[in-house]
Design an enzyme around this catalytic site. Structure first.
Site, PDB file in Angstrom:
ATOM      1  N   VAL A 173       0.870  -1.170   0.000  1.00  0.00           N
ATOM      2  CA  VAL A 173       0.000   0.000   0.000  1.00  0.00           C
ATOM      3  C   VAL A 173       0.907   1.221   0.000  1.00  0.00           C
ATOM      4  O   VAL A 173       1.851   1.302   0.795  1.00  0.00           O
ATOM      5  CB  VAL A 173      -0.920   0.017   1.241  1.00  0.00           C
ATOM      6  CG1 VAL A 173      -1.854   1.226   1.196  1.00  0.00           C
ATOM      7  CG2 VAL A 173      -1.718  -1.280   1.339  1.00  0.00           C
ATOM      8  N   CYS A 174       0.643   2.147  -0.912  1.00  0.00           N
ATOM      9  CA  CYS A 174       1.371   3.416  -0.933  1.00  0.00           C
ATOM     10  C   CYS A 174       2.880   3.176  -1.071  1.00  0.00           C
ATOM     11  O   CYS A 174       3.344   2.436  -1.934  1.00  0.00           O
ATOM     12  CB  CYS A 174       1.025   4.210   0.315  1.00  0.00           C
ATOM     13  SG  CYS A 174       1.462   5.955   0.270  1.00  0.00           S
TER      14      CYS A 174
END
Length: 302
Positions: free
Chosen positions: A105-106
């Site tokens: 994520v990210c």
């Protein structure tokens, strides 16, 4: 997937972690076999929002059906990312090499890049650091302006709330779109967003509403879209008249119940065909008695 392990690094963003964890936990509450664990290189990790978290130091035994998720962290640039030890990066590589799935994520994509898992694969990250990710890992194919990508069991998302979309996609992959829709609805994430075209799901695309009667009707159609479900029986099952159901369904989804069912059948058939099934076999599998109907629907989409 059954065992979900989150790798926590200093400065981890709470929503990068909590969003996907909530999705898998919610799905587990509905009977899907997910177990969640949290691992770090130190016993306590402080999040970007200042909340201290306790994590295990030892990795559980993982198999091909399991998933490692690397949530993102707060850093101005990826070069400022916390350094991960060689043993941790080896766990990521070995898990993928053994048939397992890894996700980020990210800024967590940087960890996958350090492990060499982005080379030759499509990936994404937060828009602020996409260019830097491409520079730091020139072998990666960085895709911009998408919520998430999936390439050979390497799943990456754009960041923050898109981790929820990534997790719902994985639940749909594991247990079907209806299971993901059920989890999304429980989380009041009705407007579940799709990543890129291959991850698009009609079951979730038409759940962006708050009409409980229509949701109940969709649940019934989702569970048996490959079998006949006459409008009178569907309306009786949700406790309204045929006319009322058609009106509510159209207002909430833009489709009639029949067109919604056909959309689900078409999407599933397209998936089967892309994996080598003939049109006739795919048509029978999704409930079309006459393959010509599938051919007509496919022609309309083209």
């Amino acid at each position: 997937m059954s065992h979900i392990v989150f790798l926590l690094v200093p400065g981890v963003h709470l929503l990068d972690l909590a969003g996907p964890a909530q999705v898998f936990s919610t799905a587990a509450g509905f009977g899907h076999p997910y177990t969640l664990s949290y691992v770090a290189e130190q016993p306590q990790v402080t999040t970007a929002q200042g909340l201290p978290l306790v994590a295990g130091l030892d990795w559980p035994e993982l198999g091909p059906g399991d998933l490692i998720v690397v949530p993102g962290w707060r850093a101005v640039t990826l070069a400022d990312a916390p350094a991960l030890g060689s043993a941790t990066l080896k766990v990521l590589r070995d898990h993928h090499a053994g048939g397992g799935t890894v996700a980020s994520v990210c800024a967590g994509a940087e960890a996958l890049g350090q492990a060499g898992l982005l080379d030759g694969r499509r990936c994404t990250t937060h828009h602020d650091v996409q260019d830097e990710l491409a520079l730091r890992h020139p072998g990666a194919v960085v895709v911009r302006d998408v919520l998430f990508t999936a390439d050979d069991r390497v799943i990456t998302s754009a960041g923050i709330a898109s981790g929820i979309d990534l997790a719902l996609h994985l639940v749909a992959t594991d247990h079907g779109p209806a299971a993901a829709a059920q989890a999304a609805r429980e989380m009041v994430v009705y407007a579940r967003r799709n990543g890129h075209e291959p991850q698009s799901s009609a079951m979730l695309r038409h759940r962006s509403h708050l009409d409980d009667t229509v949701h109940r009707a969709q649940n019934l159609i989702d569970a048996r879209f490959d079998r006949p479900l006459p409008l009178p029986a569907l309306a009786a099952a949700v406790g309204v008249s045929e006319r009322t159901l058609t009106r509510l369904f159209g207002r909430a989804t833009g489709l009639t119940p029949l067109r919604y069912q056909q959309t689900l059948r078409l999407e599933r058939a397209q998936h089967l065909i892309s994996h080598g099934a003939t049109i006739d076999a795919a048509a029978r599998s999704v409930g079309f008695e006459d393959p010509r109907m599938l051919r007509r629907l496919r022609a309309r989409t083209v």
